[in-house]
Write a protein that holds these residues in place. Structure first.
Motif, short mmCIF file in Angstrom:
data_model
loop_
_atom_site.label_atom_id
_atom_site.label_comp_id
_atom_site.label_asym_id
_atom_site.label_seq_id
_atom_site.Cartn_x
_atom_site.Cartn_y
_atom_site.Cartn_z
N ALA A 412 48.95 16.79 -78.35
CA ALA A 412 48.65 17.18 -76.97
C ALA A 412 48.19 18.63 -76.90
CB ALA A 412 49.88 16.98 -76.09
N GLY A 413 48.74 19.48 -77.76
CA GLY A 413 48.32 20.87 -77.79
C GLY A 413 46.87 21.02 -78.20
N GLN A 415 44.49 18.74 -77.66
CA GLN A 415 43.69 18.32 -76.51
C GLN A 415 43.63 19.39 -75.44
OE1 GLN A 415 45.71 14.33 -76.05
NE2 GLN A 415 43.60 13.67 -75.73
N GLN A 416 44.77 20.00 -75.15
CA GLN A 416 44.83 20.99 -74.08
C GLN A 416 43.99 22.23 -74.38
OE1 GLN A 416 49.01 21.75 -73.53
NE2 GLN A 416 49.44 19.70 -72.77
N CYS A 417 43.99 22.68 -75.63
CA CYS A 417 43.25 23.91 -75.93
C CYS A 417 41.74 23.70 -75.94
CB CYS A 417 43.72 24.50 -77.26
SG CYS A 417 43.17 23.62 -78.74
N ALA A 419 40.25 21.17 -73.83
CA ALA A 419 39.86 20.47 -72.61
C ALA A 419 39.06 21.37 -71.66
CB ALA A 419 41.10 19.93 -71.89
N HIS A 440 51.17 29.56 -79.86
CA HIS A 440 52.34 28.69 -79.71
C HIS A 440 53.47 29.12 -80.63
CE1 HIS A 440 54.53 24.91 -79.00
NE2 HIS A 440 54.73 24.86 -80.31
#
Length: 459
Positions: A412-413, A415-417, A419, A440
């Motif tokens: 998920a990290g 994808q978030q960075c 997006a 992180h």
């Protein structure tokens, strides 16, 4: 949990443990005592086995002379030490000590000091240095009555401390001479001899340990340099016009277990791979080198990634006495058509990223890691990259990076960075992911190697 230290206690410990971590270690080796007014800490003739540090209150040193009553020799207060000689010689106490007021003090026994010497030799040497200074102060205090012999010992003690506890550079011959005496001066000289010998033993052991550690660090550094030489060179200008390729690797130690590769094949296709060897250090580095050379050699001969991984797997299984393994994702890419073929050996899923930052995982069967089962089959899977789409392959050091609270970065990290942002090239994607991982982690130590490659279709 170590209790909070009072200012007096912290200041006293700072003489040989200047930082909080060292003070905390010493607190684990000492126990606390409390005395009521008039209560005796020890009497003349008791066996000496501990040094004491006064945190609060006042103690009196009393000489009890048979037929002549008691004589108070000295008073000691907060922050002062007493009984230092007991750390080196287990002999009867020469005077009694009792509480004048309510007293709180800390006790370090000779047995606990020997344990500290074994577990924390550098801290123990610092304490010995401080004790030598304290004994020197005691010698100066008594010099008014014992004059020249004790002055000579005090001079020798100072020389011992300033010579970094070497066997030369101080008046050892004078100490040996005074140690032949049978009175208190002789006892002090004998303790000094014992202290000097013990310190020399520990310094020699520390030098040997330091030399061994430096040798290991040198070997790891050389192994790391050899590993770096196995990484692919940058693409030429002409090659960069056919494929946009970027990479990043950061070992957790001097020598890591991650590997990656990226180069053009004779048929015009581009090959890339990311692998992660089990374990850390030199064993993982050696296994990584074997895997890297096998992959690079066979990739030029085999056209199918599943077949490639099967061949490499058989080679690694043949002589895998250390029972190591390597996860890997191998990819063949045709720059002209965007055709991708890949095979996965227990590795994290690769991802395809659009030029707008949206991400799709390349899901599919993942077989056992390389080096585990000799007859494992690896399925080849297919996908087509559209123009300006990017393939991202990474090791689990990215997704399993932990913050100070042990929270994983996760898929998920990733994808978030990425997006919601326009993608200008593979280097941007690599930099975005690496920056997010390091942010992180913050102050948490790097637990695993971090490796990733990005492959973007430009035609």
């Amino acid at each position: 949990m170590t209790p909070a230290l009072s200012p007096t206690l912290a200041a006293s410990l700072a003489a040989f443990a200047p930082d909080a971590s060292g003070q905390s270690v010493w607190m684990e080796f000492m126990d606390t005592l409390s005395l009521a007014p008039g209560e005796v800490l020890f009497r003349k003739g008791d066996t000496a086995d501990a040094m004491f540090l006064i945190e609060s209150g006042t103690l009196a040193v009393v000489l009890e002379v048979e037929g002549a009553g008691r004589a108070e020799l000295r008073r000691l207060g907060p922050g002062q030490f007493l009984g230092e000689m007991a750390l080196y010689r287990s002999e009867p106490r020469t005077a009694s000590v009792e509480a004048v007021s309510a007293v709180k003090l800390w006790r370090l026994t000779a047995a606990r000091l020997r344990e500290a010497e074994r577990l924390h030799p550098q801290l123990a040497v610092a304490l010995h240095r401080h004790v030598a200074s304290l004994i020197s102060e005691r010698v100066v205090f008594s010099n008014m009555e014992l004059k020249q012999p004790l002055a000579r010992l005090a001079h020798a003690l100072r020389g011992l401390a300033t010579s970094d506890f070497s066997s030369t550079g101080w008046d050892r011959a004078g100490v040996v001479k005074e140690a032949r005496r049978s009175d208190e001066v002789g006892a002090v000289a004998q303790a000094m001899e014992f202290l000097a010998d013990r310190l020399q033993e520990h310094i020699t052991a520390l030098q040997q340990q330091t030399a061994a550690r430096e040798a290991i660090e040198s070997e790891l550094r050389i192994a790391g340099e050899i590993q770096s030489s196995l990484l692919p060179p940058p693409l030429t200008t002409a090659e960069q016009q056919r494929v946009d390729f970027a990479s990043f690797i950061k070992p957790a130690r001097e020598a890591g277990g991650d590997l990656y590769d990226g180069f053009f094949l004779p048929d015009g296709r581009f090959f890339t791979l990311v692998g992660d060897v089990s374990g850390k250090g030199v064993p993982a580095a050696v296994f990584m080198a074997l895997a890297a050379m096998a992959v690079r050699t066979l990739a030029r001969e085999l056209r199918d990634p599943g077949e490639l991984l099967a061949h490499v797997n058989r080679l690694l299984c043949e002589r895998n006495e250390t029972m190591q393994f390597v996860t890997a994702c191998a990819v063949f890419f045709d720059p002209a058509t965007g055709a991708l073929s890949w095979a996965n050996a227990g590795h994290p899923l690769a991802a395809v990223i659009s030029d707008t930052g949206s991400l799709v995982w390349l899901d599919g069967p993942r077989a056992a890691p390389l080096g585990v089962f000799e007859e494992t089959a690896y399925a080849t899977q297919h996908h087509t990259l559209a123009p300006r789409e990017t393939l991202l392959v990474y090791s689990d050091g990215v997704s399993e990076a932990q913050d100070p609270k042990d929270v994983l970065f996760g898929s998920a990290g990733i994808q978030q960075c990425l997006a919601g942002g326009a993608v200008s090239g593979s280097a941007q994607i690599v930099q975005s992911v690496v920056s997010a991982v390091l942010t992180h982690q913050a102050e948490a130590p790097q637990a695993d190697d971090i490796t990733l490659v990005a492959l973007r279709r430009v035609l």
